[in-house]
Design a protein around this motif. Sequence first.
Motif, PDB file in Angstrom:
ATOM      1  N   VAL A  15      14.342  11.194  -5.906  1.00  0.00           N
ATOM      2  CA  VAL A  15      13.563  10.075  -6.440  1.00  0.00           C
ATOM      3  C   VAL A  15      13.350  10.265  -7.940  1.00  0.00           C
ATOM      4  N   ASP A  16      13.461   9.170  -8.679  1.00  0.00           N
ATOM      5  CA  ASP A  16      13.258   9.159 -10.123  1.00  0.00           C
ATOM      6  C   ASP A  16      12.023   8.311 -10.433  1.00  0.00           C
ATOM      7  N   PRO A  17      10.848   8.950 -10.502  1.00  0.00           N
ATOM      8  CA  PRO A  17       9.642   8.167 -10.759  1.00  0.00           C
ATOM      9  C   PRO A  17       9.531   7.723 -12.223  1.00  0.00           C
ATOM     10  N   SER A  18      10.381   8.279 -13.095  1.00  0.00           N
ATOM     11  CA  SER A  18      10.323   7.896 -14.513  1.00  0.00           C
ATOM     12  C   SER A  18      10.805   6.466 -14.707  1.00  0.00           C
ATOM     13  N   HIS A  19      12.050   6.200 -14.270  1.00  0.00           N
ATOM     14  CA  HIS A  19      12.567   4.841 -14.430  1.00  0.00           C
ATOM     15  C   HIS A  19      11.899   3.878 -13.447  1.00  0.00           C
ATOM     16  N   ALA A  20      11.384   4.411 -12.349  1.00  0.00           N
ATOM     17  CA  ALA A  20      10.749   3.543 -11.351  1.00  0.00           C
ATOM     18  C   ALA A  20       9.440   2.961 -11.886  1.00  0.00           C
ATOM     19  N   THR A  21       8.650   3.802 -12.542  1.00  0.00           N
ATOM     20  CA  THR A  21       7.344   3.313 -13.005  1.00  0.00           C
ATOM     21  C   THR A  21       7.348   3.000 -14.502  1.00  0.00           C
ATOM     22  N   GLY A  22       8.114   3.754 -15.273  1.00  0.00           N
ATOM     23  CA  GLY A  22       8.099   3.592 -16.732  1.00  0.00           C
ATOM     24  C   GLY A  22       6.791   4.071 -17.346  1.00  0.00           C
ATOM     25  N   ARG A  23       5.971   4.769 -16.544  1.00  0.00           N
ATOM     26  CA  ARG A  23       4.630   5.152 -17.036  1.00  0.00           C
ATOM     27  C   ARG A  23       4.310   6.608 -16.736  1.00  0.00           C
ATOM     28  N   PRO A  24       4.162   7.404 -17.798  1.00  0.00           N
ATOM     29  CA  PRO A  24       3.859   8.829 -17.594  1.00  0.00           C
ATOM     30  C   PRO A  24       2.586   9.061 -16.780  1.00  0.00           C
ATOM     31  N   ASP A  25       1.629   8.129 -16.867  1.00  0.00           N
ATOM     32  CA  ASP A  25       0.383   8.345 -16.112  1.00  0.00           C
ATOM     33  C   ASP A  25       0.596   8.185 -14.604  1.00  0.00           C
ATOM     34  N   LEU A  26       1.688   7.554 -14.198  1.00  0.00           N
ATOM     35  CA  LEU A  26       1.944   7.346 -12.763  1.00  0.00           C
ATOM     36  C   LEU A  26       2.987   8.323 -12.196  1.00  0.00           C
ATOM     37  N   ILE A  27       3.758   8.926 -13.095  1.00  0.00           N
ATOM     38  CA  ILE A  27       4.901   9.749 -12.632  1.00  0.00           C
ATOM     39  C   ILE A  27       4.483  10.917 -11.722  1.00  0.00           C
ATOM     40  N   PRO A  28       3.466  11.720 -12.115  1.00  0.00           N
ATOM     41  CA  PRO A  28       3.136  12.860 -11.237  1.00  0.00           C
ATOM     42  C   PRO A  28       2.726  12.424  -9.834  1.00  0.00           C
ATOM     43  N   ALA A  29       1.921  11.357  -9.732  1.00  0.00           N
ATOM     44  CA  ALA A  29       1.496  10.909  -8.394  1.00  0.00           C
ATOM     45  C   ALA A  29       2.696  10.439  -7.576  1.00  0.00           C
ATOM     46  N   MET A  30       3.611   9.744  -8.224  1.00  0.00           N
ATOM     47  CA  MET A  30       4.781   9.255  -7.488  1.00  0.00           C
ATOM     48  C   MET A  30       5.742  10.394  -7.136  1.00  0.00           C
ATOM     49  N   ALA A  31       5.771  11.413  -7.979  1.00  0.00           N
ATOM     50  CA  ALA A  31       6.606  12.585  -7.655  1.00  0.00           C
ATOM     51  C   ALA A  31       6.057  13.273  -6.407  1.00  0.00           C
ATOM     52  N   ARG A  32       4.745  13.405  -6.355  1.00  0.00           N
ATOM     53  CA  ARG A  32       4.123  14.036  -5.176  1.00  0.00           C
ATOM     54  C   ARG A  32       4.386  13.195  -3.921  1.00  0.00           C
ATOM     55  N   ALA A  33       4.213  11.894  -4.086  1.00  0.00           N
ATOM     56  CA  ALA A  33       4.419  10.998  -2.942  1.00  0.00           C
ATOM     57  C   ALA A  33       5.871  11.069  -2.462  1.00  0.00           C
TER      58      ALA A  33
ATOM     59  N   GLY B  84      14.542  15.838  -3.838  1.00  0.00           N
ATOM     60  CA  GLY B  84      14.422  16.243  -5.234  1.00  0.00           C
ATOM     61  C   GLY B  84      13.767  15.164  -6.066  1.00  0.00           C
ATOM     62  N   VAL B  85      13.408  15.560  -7.276  1.00  0.00           N
ATOM     63  CA  VAL B  85      12.728  14.638  -8.186  1.00  0.00           C
ATOM     64  C   VAL B  85      13.403  14.718  -9.554  1.00  0.00           C
ATOM     65  N   HIS B  86      13.611  13.544 -10.126  1.00  0.00           N
ATOM     66  CA  HIS B  86      14.303  13.423 -11.406  1.00  0.00           C
ATOM     67  C   HIS B  86      13.317  12.842 -12.415  1.00  0.00           C
ATOM     68  N   VAL B  87      13.007  13.611 -13.454  1.00  0.00           N
ATOM     69  CA  VAL B  87      11.972  13.171 -14.398  1.00  0.00           C
ATOM     70  C   VAL B  87      12.450  13.318 -15.834  1.00  0.00           C
TER      71      VAL B  87
ATOM     72  N   LEU C   6      14.682   8.859 -28.965  1.00  0.00           N
ATOM     73  CA  LEU C   6      15.591   7.758 -29.308  1.00  0.00           C
ATOM     74  C   LEU C   6      15.809   6.814 -28.125  1.00  0.00           C
ATOM     75  N   SER C   7      15.361   7.220 -26.952  1.00  0.00           N
ATOM     76  CA  SER C   7      15.528   6.382 -25.763  1.00  0.00           C
ATOM     77  C   SER C   7      14.442   6.747 -24.745  1.00  0.00           C
ATOM     78  N   ASP C   8      13.813   5.748 -24.145  1.00  0.00           N
ATOM     79  CA  ASP C   8      12.820   5.943 -23.081  1.00  0.00           C
ATOM     80  C   ASP C   8      11.663   6.887 -23.444  1.00  0.00           C
ATOM     81  N   GLY C   9      11.274   6.906 -24.727  1.00  0.00           N
ATOM     82  CA  GLY C   9      10.131   7.731 -25.131  1.00  0.00           C
ATOM     83  C   GLY C   9       8.852   7.386 -24.377  1.00  0.00           C
ATOM     84  N   PRO C  10       8.514   6.096 -24.284  1.00  0.00           N
ATOM     85  CA  PRO C  10       7.216   5.738 -23.673  1.00  0.00           C
ATOM     86  C   PRO C  10       7.056   6.209 -22.225  1.00  0.00           C
ATOM     87  N   GLN C  11       8.153   6.442 -21.531  1.00  0.00           N
ATOM     88  CA  GLN C  11       8.017   6.877 -20.132  1.00  0.00           C
ATOM     89  C   GLN C  11       8.202   8.393 -19.980  1.00  0.00           C
TER      90      GLN C  11
END
Length: 345
Positions: free
Chosen positions: A268-286, A294-297, A307-312
Motif C-alpha cells: 500500500v502507498d499511503p503517500s499518493h493515496a492521501t497526498g497528506r503527511p498528516d494522514l500517512i502514518p495512520a493509513m500505513a498502520r491501517a 508492505g508499505v511504500h512511502v 522537485l516533485s510531491d514535496g507536500p505529501q
Amino acid sequence: MIIVLKPHPTPDQIQHVLDRIEALGFIPHLSQGVSRTIIGVIGDEEKLQVEPLLAIDGVEQVVPILKPYKLASREFQASDTIVEVKDIRIGGGHLAMIAGPCAVEGEAILTEIAESVRDAGANILRGGAFKPRTSPYSFQGLGEEGLKILRSTGDRFGMPVVTEVMDPRQIELVLRYADMIQIGARNMQNFDLLKEVGRTSIPVLLKRGLSATVKDLLMSAEYILSQGNKKLVLCERGVKSFEDSTRNMLDLASVPNVKGLSHLPIIVDPSHATGRPDLIPAMARAAVAAGCDGVHVEVHSCPEKALSDGPQSLLPRDYARMMEDVQALADLLGKSIDVCDGVSV
Ligand code: PEP
Ligand code: MN
C-alpha cells in the motif's frame, strides 16, 4: 483452465502433459507446490476439450478457471507468492518497506534521505528518474543520471532500489541500474509496456491505475505473468473519487480483496493515496492491519525544496516514528521485515 496432476507425478508425466498442451497450440504454465503440481493452460478455452486431457497419464482433474485472470488467481496458485528483490522478501508474511523521495534530485540529498530511511528500517530505496508529471513544464526527472545516483546510493546503504519506467524504450537502460521496476498508476494499462516488462525477469511493482477496478489491476498483472515474469508485486495507491480533501481515495478493502482473489503480494502507498503527511502514518498502520505485504512511502528531508510531491513527503523523523508503529504491528501479526543485509528481524 487448470490441470491438476495426481500426487507425486514423475518428471516424464509432467513433461508429457506440457508437450500435449503445446501440441494443441496452447501455452502451459507449470506451478509445482509442495503437495500439488498444477498446469495452467492459457488460450481460448472454448477450443480445448476436457475429455482428452483427462485421459493423459497422471492427470487427476481438469478445472476451468472462470475468472478472466488466470495466472494471477488463487485457483492457479493457492500459496502466497514471495517476491525477492535482492535479499528482501515481499509476500508470504514478509513486509516490504519501500521509502525514498518521489524523484531522484541529486546525490547529496538522496544520500541524506536513504540513510535516514534505512536507519528507520526501510528495506528498499525508491526514487524516480523518469517522472510522469501532469504538466510537461514540471520537473521530468534526471533520466540516466538519476538512475546512476539511485544505484550508487542503494549500494552505499545496502538497499535494493526501485524506479519507474514509463515507456518500453526505457526498459533496457533501467535494467542496468534497478533491482525492481515500477509501473506507475498512469501506465497500469499501457499493455505494450506490461508485455515488455513481462518478458524480463526483474521484479515488478505494478501500481493500481487512477480509475482502475481491482479486476482491471489483476488483468494488468495477467499481462505481465503471461509473458513469463512471475516476480510481481501489486500496489494499492488510491483511486479517484468525489472526495477532494485527500489526493485520492485509499481503497483499503482492496488489500483483503486482492488477497482472496490472488496469490500475488500487495503493498500500500499511503503517500499518493492521501497526498497528506498528516494522514500517512495512520493509513500505513491501517494497511498493515488489513494484511498488506508492505508499505511504500515518499520521504524527503526538505519537502519545501522537493522537485516533485514535496507536500505529501514525510520528514525522516516522522517516517521513523511511523516505522516504530509498523514494526510493532508486524510483530503482533507475526510478520517479518527483512533488513537490508538480508537478516530478518
Ligand atoms: C510515484 O510513485 O512517484 C508515482 C508517480 O506514483 P503513482 O503512479 O501511484 O501516481
Ligand atoms: Mn510521487
